[in-house]
Design a protein around this motif. Structure first.
Motif, short mmCIF file in Angstrom:
data_model
loop_
_atom_site.label_atom_id
_atom_site.label_comp_id
_atom_site.label_asym_id
_atom_site.label_seq_id
_atom_site.Cartn_x
_atom_site.Cartn_y
_atom_site.Cartn_z
N PRO A 28 0.80 -1.23 0.04
CA PRO A 28 -0.10 0.46 -0.14
C PRO A 28 0.91 1.63 0.47
O PRO A 28 2.44 1.02 0.19
CB PRO A 28 -0.72 -0.23 1.76
N ALA A 30 1.06 3.74 1.92
CA ALA A 30 1.04 4.18 2.76
C ALA A 30 2.41 3.60 3.47
O ALA A 30 3.17 3.81 4.29
CB ALA A 30 0.10 4.32 3.88
N GLY A 73 -2.16 6.56 13.10
CA GLY A 73 -1.54 7.30 12.27
C GLY A 73 -0.32 8.08 12.43
O GLY A 73 -0.32 9.03 11.69
N ARG A 221 -1.40 7.82 7.50
CA ARG A 221 -2.21 6.15 7.03
C ARG A 221 -3.58 6.85 6.27
O ARG A 221 -3.75 6.13 5.22
CB ARG A 221 -2.00 5.42 7.93
N ARG A 222 -4.52 7.31 7.24
CA ARG A 222 -5.48 7.53 6.22
C ARG A 222 -5.90 8.70 5.37
O ARG A 222 -6.58 8.07 4.18
CB ARG A 222 -6.67 8.22 7.15
N LEU A 224 -2.96 9.35 3.41
CA LEU A 224 -2.36 8.00 1.97
C LEU A 224 -2.94 6.64 1.34
O LEU A 224 -3.25 6.60 0.35
CB LEU A 224 -1.18 7.44 2.42
N THR A 225 -3.77 6.29 2.32
CA THR A 225 -4.98 5.81 2.10
C THR A 225 -5.89 5.96 0.32
O THR A 225 -6.90 5.20 -0.52
CB THR A 225 -5.61 4.87 2.93
N ALA A 226 -6.17 7.22 1.40
CA ALA A 226 -7.23 7.79 0.32
C ALA A 226 -6.48 8.56 -1.11
O ALA A 226 -7.68 8.18 -1.70
CB ALA A 226 -7.84 8.70 1.01
N GLU A 228 -4.72 6.84 -2.10
CA GLU A 228 -4.41 6.10 -3.51
C GLU A 228 -5.09 5.45 -3.54
O GLU A 228 -5.52 5.50 -5.62
CB GLU A 228 -3.90 4.91 -2.41
N ALA A 229 -6.40 5.32 -3.43
CA ALA A 229 -8.12 5.43 -3.91
C ALA A 229 -8.42 6.13 -4.58
O ALA A 229 -8.82 5.82 -5.67
CB ALA A 229 -8.68 5.35 -2.31
N THR A 250 -14.71 8.61 -4.25
CA THR A 250 -13.26 7.03 -4.01
C THR A 250 -13.61 7.14 -2.39
O THR A 250 -13.75 5.95 -1.89
CB THR A 250 -12.45 7.83 -4.53
N VAL A 251 -13.75 8.03 -1.57
CA VAL A 251 -13.77 8.27 -0.67
C VAL A 251 -15.35 7.16 -0.04
O VAL A 251 -15.49 8.18 1.35
CB VAL A 251 -13.65 9.29 0.31
#
Length: 453
Positions: A28, A30, A73, A221-222, A224-226, A228-229, A250-251
């Motif tokens: 991932p 993150a 995070g 982390r949140r 970077l996850t968002a 990436e999505a 996306t989110v």
């Protein structure tokens, strides 16, 4: 035929290297963007400044077991990895969600063998250590005590309540803070540009970036996850731009029009307080939700509730202040998102409580008189008499002790002479203050000698 890496004719170290490369490529965002050195760490300046305990630990100058306490995070796993890299120690990670005493003891035994055989030390990282039982935590004590392992444990809960005292006393407790908006913004921009991240393959529009920062709520982390999505979503349509609509889709979360440093911040907060003051519980909850969704600092919201409890409710409901203070403490104790429940409960309590501004009116009028110079000498009988020579000055002479009367109240001058008869507190007839509206005039009459006690 053997499948996998050996299809390429790779064996041994070369195969391991290729496997590592593939894992890294599929990791991932993150994980790929995890800092490799202190220079890449964002935030936590209170722990990473020159000579600070965490910097000294990461740099290998002060080996000690630590408990990293902070919200999700904030870099607890990252810092544990850096400790291992800096000290040249073997790194082993366990999660309290999936590991028990058996796994802990196996790691400790292997660490002991490596230490004795090759002088190779081990950093043991335990995530969610607060989920370990007392027995599981006790299993770590000996190895931490003799430094068979250098323990780096992470927890989102206050270790004073979630970690056993012997382990707590053997570890350095370091509290990590949520990342600020500038920290998250820097991280997002780095991930867009860095080869380990998106490598500049997409352009992040300003509105989309602002929404990602708000969504993060201080959680790297949140964010970077968002991101990436959103990048994957944009790529699936052949676009090299991430706009606000892409992030929202996306989110599945709309951007809230709320600038923490601008007009929306002050307008929404003002509407929140005025809705509570006006006893519109539904409007108050709406504005609370807007602040929470926009990533407003929950401690700021809690402070406003505490102020409002005294300013607009006061003695009409003395429990309002208790509820607001309890909500403030709960937010600091459990963090977000669960903290929203305490904020909502306090908001409902205050909005539905009877209202009175008698407290703020009373203190403001009293302070107004003081500023106007109405602060005469303290009456002699009220002055301190607990020192040699006080009686010769007339101090504390003639003071009458109220508890000597059945009612606990008697006639006696308390304010400076020029303020005798000045009323500051005037209770309303609403809520619990209704009783005080009857009681206060009676107390004044007795104290001032106007009615018999």
């Amino acid at each position: 035929m053997t499948e996998g890496l050996f299809d390429d004719g790779l064996f041994g170290a070369e195969a391991d290297d290729r496997a590592g490369e593939r894992l890294a490529e599929n990791a991932p965002l993150a994980v790929r963007m995890r800092p490799r050195s202190l220079d890449e760490v964002i935030g936590q300046k209170h722990l990473l400044g020159p000579g600070a305990p965490l910097r000294r630990l990461v740099e290998g100058a002060a080996p000690a077991s630590v408990l990293l306490y902070g919200p999700p995070g904030t870099g607890k796993t990252t810092l544990a990895n850096l400790v291992s890299l800096a000290t040249g120690r073997r790194f082993v990670a366990l999660s309290a969600l999936s590991s028990g005493v058996k796994e802990v003891r196996a790691v400790i035994e292997e660490a002991r063998r490596r230490l004795g055989r090759a002088a190779e030390a081990t950093v043991l990282f335990i995530d969610e250590v607060h989920r370990f039982s007392k027995t599981q935590q006790d299993a770590l004590l000996g190895a931490v005590e003799d430094r068979t392992v250098l323990l780096v444990a992470a927890t989102t809960e206050n270790p004073s309540f979630s970690v056993v005292a012997p382990l707590l006393s053997r570890s350095l407790v370091l509290q990590l803070r949520s990342h600020g908006e500038d920290d998250i913004r820097e991280l997002v921009r780095r991930a867009v540009a860095d080869e380990r991240g998106l490598g500049g393959a997409v352009e992040l529009e300003p509105e989309a970036e602002a929404h990602l920062v708000a969504l993060a709520g201080g959680d790297a982390r949140r964010a970077l996850t968002a991101l990436e999505a959103a990048a994957e979503s944009a790529g699936s349509t052949g676009s090299d731009k991430i706009d606000l609509a892409t992030v929202e889709a996306t989110v599945d979360r709309a951007a809230v029009l709320y600038d923490r440093d601008g007009d929306q911040h002050y307008d929404v907060v003002s509407a929140f307080i005025k809705s509570i003051r006006g006893s519109d519980v539904d409007a108050a909850l709406h504005y609370l939700a807007r602040m929470v969704e926009a990533g407003e600092d929950p401690r700021f919201i809690a402070r406003r509730l505490v102020v409002h409890a005294s300013e607009d409710i006061g003695m009409a409901d003395p429990t309002a202040l208790q509820a607001a203070v309890a909500a403030s403490q709960a937010v600091q104790f459990i963090g977000m998102p669960e903290g929203r429940l305490a904020l909502a409960q306090a908001t409902i309590h205050l909005a539905t409580a009877p209202k009175s501004n008698a407290v703020i009116t009373a203190i403001d009028e009293a302070m107004g008189d003081v500023r106007a110079g109405k602060a005469g000498p303290v009456p002699p009988h009220l002055r301190d008499g607990h020192y040699a020579g006080a009686s010769r000055l007339g101090n504390a002479q003639g003071y009458r002790y109220p508890h000597g009367r059945t009612e606990g109240v008697l006639a006696q001058q308390y304010p400076p002479s020029e303020l005798v008869g000045r009323d500051y507190y005037n209770p309303t007839g609403r809520g619990a203050e209704r009783t005080l509206a009857d009681r206060v005039p009676k107390l004044r009459g007795i104290v001032r000698g106007e009615t018999p006690g």
